[in-house]
Scaffold this active site. Structure first.
Site, PDB file in Angstrom:
ATOM      1  N   HIS A   1       0.870  -1.182   0.000  1.00 53.71           N
ATOM      2  CA  HIS A   1       0.000   0.000   0.000  1.00 53.71           C
ATOM      3  C   HIS A   1       0.901   1.224   0.000  1.00 53.71           C
ATOM      4  O   HIS A   1       2.132   1.095  -0.096  1.00 53.71           O
ATOM      5  CB  HIS A   1      -0.947  -0.041   1.204  1.00 53.71           C
ATOM      6  CG  HIS A   1      -0.265  -0.290   2.525  1.00 53.71           C
ATOM      7  ND1 HIS A   1       0.688   0.562   3.038  1.00 53.71           N
ATOM      8  CD2 HIS A   1      -0.355  -1.312   3.420  1.00 53.71           C
ATOM      9  CE1 HIS A   1       1.115   0.102   4.196  1.00 53.71           C
ATOM     10  NE2 HIS A   1       0.506  -1.052   4.448  1.00 53.71           N
TER      11      HIS A   1
ATOM     12  N   GLY B   1       2.010   3.093   2.217  1.00 56.41           N
ATOM     13  CA  GLY B   1       3.079   3.099   3.228  1.00 56.41           C
ATOM     14  C   GLY B   1       4.343   2.460   2.663  1.00 56.41           C
ATOM     15  O   GLY B   1       5.448   3.000   2.799  1.00 56.41           O
ATOM     16  N   HIS B   2       4.170   1.318   2.000  1.00 54.86           N
ATOM     17  CA  HIS B   2       5.319   0.645   1.384  1.00 54.86           C
ATOM     18  C   HIS B   2       5.888   1.478   0.231  1.00 54.86           C
ATOM     19  O   HIS B   2       7.106   1.561   0.062  1.00 54.86           O
ATOM     20  CB  HIS B   2       4.912  -0.727   0.838  1.00 54.86           C
ATOM     21  CG  HIS B   2       4.366  -1.675   1.857  1.00 54.86           C
ATOM     22  ND1 HIS B   2       3.041  -2.030   1.898  1.00 54.86           N
ATOM     23  CD2 HIS B   2       4.976  -2.350   2.869  1.00 54.86           C
ATOM     24  CE1 HIS B   2       2.850  -2.894   2.892  1.00 54.86           C
ATOM     25  NE2 HIS B   2       4.005  -3.097   3.502  1.00 54.86           N
TER      26      HIS B   2
ATOM     27  N   LYS C   1       8.307   3.787  10.527  1.00 53.47           N
ATOM     28  CA  LYS C   1       8.123   4.016  11.969  1.00 53.47           C
ATOM     29  C   LYS C   1       6.754   3.551  12.436  1.00 53.47           C
ATOM     30  O   LYS C   1       6.468   3.563  13.633  1.00 53.47           O
ATOM     31  CB  LYS C   1       8.286   5.509  12.277  1.00 53.47           C
ATOM     32  CG  LYS C   1       9.716   5.991  12.213  1.00 53.47           C
ATOM     33  CD  LYS C   1       9.827   7.305  12.975  1.00 53.47           C
ATOM     34  CE  LYS C   1      10.619   8.324  12.184  1.00 53.47           C
ATOM     35  NZ  LYS C   1      10.517   9.666  12.805  1.00 53.47           N
ATOM     36  N   LYS C   2       5.884   3.180  11.501  1.00 55.86           N
ATOM     37  CA  LYS C   2       4.610   2.559  11.875  1.00 55.86           C
ATOM     38  C   LYS C   2       4.885   1.404  12.845  1.00 55.86           C
ATOM     39  O   LYS C   2       4.174   1.207  13.812  1.00 55.86           O
ATOM     40  CB  LYS C   2       3.924   2.075  10.604  1.00 55.86           C
ATOM     41  CG  LYS C   2       2.967   0.929  10.748  1.00 55.86           C
ATOM     42  CD  LYS C   2       1.627   1.414  11.221  1.00 55.86           C
ATOM     43  CE  LYS C   2       0.539   0.385  11.111  1.00 55.86           C
ATOM     44  NZ  LYS C   2       0.908  -0.980  11.470  1.00 55.86           N
TER      45      LYS C   2
ATOM     46  N   VAL D   1       2.568   6.511   7.051  1.00 58.13           N
ATOM     47  CA  VAL D   1       1.593   7.022   6.086  1.00 58.13           C
ATOM     48  C   VAL D   1       0.191   6.677   6.586  1.00 58.13           C
ATOM     49  O   VAL D   1      -0.072   5.533   6.974  1.00 58.13           O
ATOM     50  CB  VAL D   1       1.832   6.421   4.688  1.00 58.13           C
ATOM     51  CG1 VAL D   1       0.774   6.912   3.705  1.00 58.13           C
ATOM     52  CG2 VAL D   1       3.233   6.773   4.193  1.00 58.13           C
TER      53      VAL D   1
ATOM     54  N   ARG E   1      -3.417  -5.136   7.635  1.00 57.09           N
ATOM     55  CA  ARG E   1      -4.423  -5.732   8.520  1.00 57.09           C
ATOM     56  C   ARG E   1      -5.717  -4.915   8.545  1.00 57.09           C
ATOM     57  O   ARG E   1      -6.733  -5.407   9.031  1.00 57.09           O
ATOM     58  CB  ARG E   1      -3.861  -5.910   9.928  1.00 57.09           C
ATOM     59  CG  ARG E   1      -2.774  -6.995   9.965  1.00 57.09           C
ATOM     60  CD  ARG E   1      -2.299  -7.362  11.344  1.00 57.09           C
ATOM     61  NE  ARG E   1      -1.507  -8.578  11.330  1.00 57.09           N
ATOM     62  CZ  ARG E   1      -0.172  -8.627  11.428  1.00 57.09           C
ATOM     63  NH1 ARG E   1       0.534  -7.510  11.561  1.00 57.09           N
ATOM     64  NH2 ARG E   1       0.465  -9.781  11.391  1.00 57.09           N
TER      65      ARG E   1
HETATM   66  P1  AMP Z   1       5.057  -5.087   6.401  1.00 58.18           P
HETATM   67  O1  AMP Z   1       4.832  -5.456   4.953  1.00 58.18           O
HETATM   68  O2  AMP Z   1       3.804  -4.747   7.135  1.00 58.18           O
HETATM   69  O3  AMP Z   1       5.970  -6.037   7.120  1.00 58.18           O
HETATM   70  O4  AMP Z   1       5.848  -3.711   6.347  1.00 58.18           O
HETATM   71  C1  AMP Z   1       7.019  -3.572   5.586  1.00 58.18           C
HETATM   72  C2  AMP Z   1       7.617  -2.220   5.885  1.00 58.18           C
HETATM   73  O5  AMP Z   1       6.676  -1.201   5.569  1.00 58.18           O
HETATM   74  C3  AMP Z   1       7.975  -2.049   7.366  1.00 58.18           C
HETATM   75  O6  AMP Z   1       9.189  -1.320   7.448  1.00 58.18           O
HETATM   76  C4  AMP Z   1       6.814  -1.247   7.880  1.00 58.18           C
HETATM   77  O7  AMP Z   1       7.130  -0.478   9.007  1.00 58.18           O
HETATM   78  C5  AMP Z   1       6.505  -0.361   6.699  1.00 58.18           C
HETATM   79  N1  AMP Z   1       5.136   0.146   6.765  1.00 58.18           N
HETATM   80  C6  AMP Z   1       3.991  -0.569   6.881  1.00 58.18           C
HETATM   81  N2  AMP Z   1       2.922   0.254   6.958  1.00 58.18           N
HETATM   82  C7  AMP Z   1       3.401   1.511   6.901  1.00 58.18           C
HETATM   83  C8  AMP Z   1       2.803   2.822   6.947  1.00 58.18           C
HETATM   84  N3  AMP Z   1       1.495   3.000   7.062  1.00 58.18           N
HETATM   85  N4  AMP Z   1       3.626   3.891   6.873  1.00 58.18           N
HETATM   86  C9  AMP Z   1       4.975   3.737   6.763  1.00 58.18           C
HETATM   87  N5  AMP Z   1       5.592   2.545   6.707  1.00 58.18           N
HETATM   88  C10 AMP Z   1       4.822   1.452   6.779  1.00 58.18           C
END
Ligand code: AMP
Length: 278
Positions: free
Chosen positions: A30, A32-33, A144-145, A172, A183
């Site tokens: 999404h 954020g990524h 930082k999420k 984000v 999630r």
């Molecule tokens: P995940 O796929 O959830 O393991 O997340 C992969 C990376 O994306 C990790 O460094 C998370 O902290 C980051 N991440 C996930 N959601 C967000 C968000 N909303 N804003 C910024 N970074 C995010």
């Protein structure tokens, strides 16, 4: 963009471009990524994104099996964002045998998220170290999420003297303040309307801290009670110092409020930094 499944093919591909920056993810990408990718892009000739749902960091009753897997959409988003290499290993590539050597993080693994999710950070640190050894990036971007995850990995790199710069990225959020997360899609429409309360609670606590309140424990308890009144089951809300997530002393000025709470069966986490003046 190259989509690579094996460690051998990854090594061969990256031999040609040793200068790479890395964004590890569990997929279901999404904005954020995408922000992490945008931060990565200008830093190196080659941007590598991994997509791997890491069984080792899930507890036995957690959502490993139902974690959303959306590879085609992930590839499309990576391509649009200008990613050079997507590494999508299957489980046998990362764990060809039982992983008997693991990274045991510091005491940080026993507090906050670590207390709620035993062995979670061990699983995270172990897979990230393995991925670092496979990709061999000069920098890696983390959101930082997942504040505590960022701190654990930053400290791991420091203590093992890994030649990798860890770069944090801001959280984000949607227009209603809800932190973007894979999630969130477990939430019903009604729960989605309720979900921004977590961030609103953190914002209200930050305001109290900025106004000079230091009744930390009362603030934490009231924050949790407010969520509970609205149908949440909070795990914790805690005012901590940014550097090591320990309890604050009167001298601390760089704070972060971290929180985790369940809405129905979905567990959400969020945090907000607070900078106290003078
Ligand atoms: P995940 O796929 O959830 O393991 O997340 C992969 C990376 O994306 C990790 O460094 C998370 O902290 C980051 N991440 C996930 N959601 C967000 C968000 N909303 N804003 C910024 N970074 C995010």
């Amino acid at each position: 963009m190259d989509v690579i499944h094996s460690v051998a093919a990854l090594r061969e591909r990256l031999e040609r471009v040793p200068n790479n920056v890395f964004v590890p993810t569990m997929g279901n990408l999404h904005q954020g990524h995408i922000q992490l990718i945008n931060i990565a892009k200008p830093r190196a000739a080659c941007t590598v994104v991994s997509v791997f749902v890491n069984r080792l960091q899930f507890g036995p009753r957690e959502d490993f099996e139902r974690y959303p897997r959306t590879l085609e959409s992930d590839f499309e988003q990576c391509r649009a964002a200008g990613v050079d290499v997507v590494f999508v290993p299957d489980e046998r590539e990362i764990y060809p045998e039982v992983q008997t050597f693991v990274v045991e993080p510091s005491d940080l693994q026993h507090i906050l998220e670590g207390a709620a999710r035993p062995r979670h950070f061990r699983g995270v640190a172990t897979v990230v170290l393995k991925l670092f050894n496979m990709v061999r990036p000069h920098s890696a971007i983390f959101g930082k999420k997942d504040y505590q995850q960022y701190i654990v990995l930053r400290d791991m790199v420091h203590q093992f003297a890994l030649p990798i710069e860890i770069i944090p990225a801001e959280t984000v959020r949607g227009p209603d303040g809800l932190a973007l997360s894979s999630r969130n899609q477990y939430l019903s429409p009604m729960q989605l309307e309720e979900a921004p309360r977590l961030y609103q609670t953190l914002c209200a606590m930050r305001e109290d801290l900025l106004q000079g309140s230091r009744a930390i424990q009362r603030m934490e308890l009231e924050g949790m009670a407010g969520l509970a009144r609205n149908g949440w089951r909070p795990d914790y809300i805690a005012v901590r110092r940014q550097s090591d997530l320990q309890e604050i002393t009167p001298e601390d000025t760089h704070l972060v409020i971290v929180a985790a709470a369940r809405l129905g069966t979905t567990r959400l986490i969020d945090n907000i930094e607070v900078e106290l003046g003078g």
